[in-house]
Motif scaffolding. Structure first.
Motif, PDB file in Angstrom:
ATOM      1  N   VAL A  71       0.834  -1.203   0.000  1.00  0.00           N
ATOM      2  CA  VAL A  71       0.000   0.000   0.000  1.00  0.00           C
ATOM      3  C   VAL A  71       0.866   1.248   0.000  1.00  0.00           C
ATOM      4  O   VAL A  71       0.655   2.185  -0.795  1.00  0.00           O
ATOM      5  N   MET A  72       1.869   1.278   0.875  1.00  0.00           N
ATOM      6  CA  MET A  72       2.733   2.454   1.021  1.00  0.00           C
ATOM      7  C   MET A  72       3.978   2.392   0.136  1.00  0.00           C
ATOM      8  O   MET A  72       4.772   3.327   0.143  1.00  0.00           O
ATOM      9  N   ALA A 115      -3.232   2.067  -4.445  1.00  0.00           N
ATOM     10  CA  ALA A 115      -3.122   1.807  -3.006  1.00  0.00           C
ATOM     11  C   ALA A 115      -4.389   1.145  -2.470  1.00  0.00           C
ATOM     12  O   ALA A 115      -4.318   0.247  -1.614  1.00  0.00           O
ATOM     13  N   ALA A 156      -0.717   7.129   2.433  1.00  0.00           N
ATOM     14  CA  ALA A 156      -0.549   6.865   1.006  1.00  0.00           C
ATOM     15  C   ALA A 156      -0.285   8.159   0.236  1.00  0.00           C
ATOM     16  O   ALA A 156       0.478   8.170  -0.737  1.00  0.00           O
ATOM     17  N   SER A 159       3.307   9.018   0.908  1.00  0.00           N
ATOM     18  CA  SER A 159       4.128   8.107   0.119  1.00  0.00           C
ATOM     19  C   SER A 159       4.190   8.564  -1.336  1.00  0.00           C
ATOM     20  O   SER A 159       5.267   8.589  -1.953  1.00  0.00           O
TER      21      SER A 159
END
Length: 264
Positions: A71-72, A115, A156, A159
């Motif tokens: 996700v990140m 994400a 996210a 990121s």
């Protein structure tokens, strides 16, 4: 807004087509979670309250990290940055700049769609496996889960903002792979993926927890486990998101003044 919602949906669908890669990612994260969990058990048996966590919290941290790894994008190469750097290198970025859409928001929407899929498709299963095999310190309060989801959204975004800055370096570099690799190493370590940032002592630990990478894993994990207030955590993540997105905007403006088509 409809355009960017469609772009986000497209990003979700794009990654949803790679079912084999998703299953492989779930398997990999689960196996690594088991290995790291066993390591943490041995470590916390020796230091029962290392970093202010008990063993159940430490194990919870392990599985949150495995759930959020993709996700990140805690190691670069799983998001948009390779595509954007290739478009800059080839000169196709000139076409993107003529589109009736904001370049940064376009890529942000696409990455948030990615994400969302990675969380649903690759994040939930390892977390469930960890909860079945180990005693985890998961909350029963739905509001804390809601706060956790909000920290995931802001994490996210942070990121993305960090990786957007990395991708824009291709405007000045013939080959940005070195920057990508260095950024990946920093992200893996400073996000707390290897060890919780809470275990780092003294000034180094304070600096690590104040840097934007902590917003990717350490902050959401602490919110879920009740070690950090939701309001302060969201304010911290939101502030870094604004700063880094603003920096990306400034760097994009400087880069597009001197676009050099390399090849093609």
């Amino acid at each position: 807004m409809r355009l960017y919602a469609a772009v986000a949906a497209g990003g979700f669908r794009r990654y949803a087509t790679y079912r084999g890669a998703t299953l492989a990612g779930v398997f990999t994260n689960t196996v690594f979670g088991l290995i790291i969990a066993c390591t943490y058990i041995a470590l916390w048996d020796e230091r029962p309250h290392l970093g202010g966590y008990d063993q159940a919290q430490a194990l919870t941290y392990v599985w949150i990290g495995q759930a959020m790894f993709a996700v990140m994008v805690l190691q670069l190469g799983g998001g948009f940055e390779a595509d954007l750097m290739e478009r800059i290198r080839s000169g196709d970025i000139a076409v993107d700049l003529y589109r009736p859409a904001d370049l940064q928001v376009w890529w942000l929407a696409q990455d948030l769609g990615r994400a969302a899929f990675q969380f649903l498709g690759r994040g939930i299963v390892p977390m469930c496996v960890g909860a079945l095999l180990f005693p985890l310190a998961l909350p029963s309060d739905p509001l804390r889960w809601l706060a956790f989801l909000l920290t995931l959204l802001l994490g996210a975004t942070v990121s993305f903002a960090l990786r957007y800055l990395v991708a824009l370096s291709a405007f000045w570099l013939m080959d940005g792979s070195g920057v990508v690799q260095m950024s990946g190493l920093v992200s893996t370590f400073m996000s707390g993926m290897l060890l919780p940032l809470n275990v780092f002592p003294g000034g180094f630990g304070e600096v690590a927890r104040a840097l934007p990478w902590s917003a990717l894993l350490q902050v959401p994990a602490d919110v879920l486990m009740g070690e950090r207030g939701a309001a302060g955590a969201l304010a911290f993540q939101g502030a870094w998101a604004v700063v880094l997105l603003g920096a990306g905007r400034l760097l994009q403006r400087a880069a597009t003044r001197r676009v050099v088509v390399q090849g093609g």
